[in-house]
Enzyme design. Structure first.
Site, mmCIF file in Angstrom:
data_model
loop_
_atom_site.group_PDB
_atom_site.id
_atom_site.type_symbol
_atom_site.label_atom_id
_atom_site.label_comp_id
_atom_site.label_asym_id
_atom_site.label_seq_id
_atom_site.Cartn_x
_atom_site.Cartn_y
_atom_site.Cartn_z
ATOM 1 C CG HIS A 212 6.320 2.739 3.596
ATOM 2 N ND1 HIS A 212 4.810 2.039 3.991
ATOM 3 C CD2 HIS A 212 6.298 2.287 2.329
ATOM 4 C CE1 HIS A 212 4.336 1.343 3.003
ATOM 5 N NE2 HIS A 212 5.084 1.368 1.698
ATOM 6 C CG ASP A 214 6.117 2.507 -2.399
ATOM 7 O OD1 ASP A 214 6.276 2.031 -1.244
ATOM 8 O OD2 ASP A 214 5.119 2.408 -2.884
ATOM 9 C CG HIS A 268 1.894 4.195 0.735
ATOM 10 N ND1 HIS A 268 2.915 5.128 0.276
ATOM 11 C CD2 HIS A 268 2.154 2.997 0.529
ATOM 12 C CE1 HIS A 268 3.786 4.160 -0.250
ATOM 13 N NE2 HIS A 268 3.408 3.054 -0.110
ATOM 14 N NE ARG A 278 -4.728 -4.158 1.658
ATOM 15 C CZ ARG A 278 -3.709 -3.762 1.053
ATOM 16 N NH1 ARG A 278 -2.661 -4.579 1.024
ATOM 17 N NH2 ARG A 278 -3.878 -2.849 0.198
#
Length: 332
Positions: A212, A214, A268, A278
């Site tokens: 995607h 941002d 990213h 994570r």
């Protein structure tokens, strides 16, 4: 190490360790090897180099920020506080976080009220907490653990807002933005998201966060030692290494539009890990609701109009389309 210890804290779908949800096929694309070096441009906030910053935004859309001024102890305390909240039972998180801090899972796409927007094609192997920065000072939680988290996040956000302001001023100068184009820098809206990516038994078949861009003006990210963030460049995915006491900054769609596509809103994604959870701490800045994005490449639009179109696309076609919806010449 952030090893999985409490399955009850996971959304029910993530507790089935013998299976996995439907995921996108972007994980099958080539991943570049940069284990021994950090490919990202390096920007020093205390000694900013205008030319280096401009080149990073134009050619990469992402860079590593050093000497950013956030105390390492604050980042550690905030991350530890977030881990405690995520370790609560799933049902408790759903009950506790219903505004202004909202809890979501399975997708990073949220409605304007902060709830998960269903309709995406794929399940993302994540859960998160979200809140507008301005709301943190307006509420006090009865639960001391949540209130401690609120105070830490509020302090952290003040640092992030200052970092964004310094970067905005440098970017605006580099781009020679006129008064209309620079509207996105006036009275920006700060927004926090803290993510946990649960352990996945099939890391090559589970998408932590699918590919995607941002929707923000810019995004400032802290990722922990587990890593997993990747960005797309030269037709391959490159991993972003964990480097202590640094931040990752990436350009968002609003900045790309305001810069007439000079700056890149970088694609990213996030990979999950089979051994460790994570965690990441994200700060997004968006234009004020009434600010109009003016560009020679796009129709004039406000962020609420852009967001509404993104949500419509997720519901109808299953994914974000983004800036191409606003192109003046769609085929160019």
């Amino acid at each position: 190490m952030s090893k999985m210890t409490n399955l009850e804290s996971y959304p029910p779908l993530f507790r089935n360790l013998n299976g996995h949800p439907h995921i996108s096929d972007d994980h099958n694309q080539t991943v570049g090897d940069s284990q021994d070096s950090d490919p990202l441009p390096l920007i020093d906030l205390q000694l900013p180099d205008s030319d280096k910053l401009g080149a990073a935004c134009k050619n990469w859309g992402i860079f590593r920020l050093v000497n950013h001024g956030i105390p390492p102890t604050l980042t550690t305390q905030l991350q530890d506080s977030a881990k405690k909240l995520f370790s609560l039972p799933f049902a408790s998180k759903q009950a506790l976080f219903n505004g202004p801090v909202s809890y979501f899972w399975g997708t990073p796409a949220l409605t304007t009220s902060g709830t998960a927007l269903r309709g995406a094609l794929n399940i993302n192997w994540l859960e998160g907490l979200s809140v507008f920065h301005s709301q943190l000072s307006q509420v006090v939680f009865q639960d001391p653990m949540i209130n401690a988290f609120r105070l830490l996040l509020e302090e952290y956000g003040r640092h992030q807002a200052m970092i964004a302001k310094i970067l905005y001023e440098a970017m605006s100068k580099n781009l020679n933005l006129d008064s209309k184009q620079s509207q996105i820098f006036s009275e920006p809206i700060g927004y926090h998201r803290i993510y946990r990516y649960p352990v996945s038994p099939n890391p090559n078949e589970s998408s932590g966060m699918e590919e995607h861009t941002d929707s923000s003006v810019l995004t400032i990210l802290h990722q922990d030692q587990v890593g997993g963030l990747e960005f797309f460049r030269d037709n391959k995915w490159l991993p972003v290494k964990h480097v202590p006491n640094t931040l990752i900054v990436n350009i968002g769609d609003m900045m790309q539009a305001a810069s007439d596509d000079e700056y890149i809103s970088v694609k990213h994604r996030v990979r999950v890990n089979k051994d460790e959870e994570r965690f990441s701490i994200c700060y997004f800045e968006f234009p004020a609701d009434g600010a109009v994005i003016h560009s020679s490449k796009y129709k004039p639009f406000t962020y609420p109009e852009f967001s509404a179109q993104v949500q419509k696309d997720i519901k109808t076609v299953g994914h974000k389309v983004g800036l191409p919806r606003f192109k003046l010449h769609p085929n160019s």
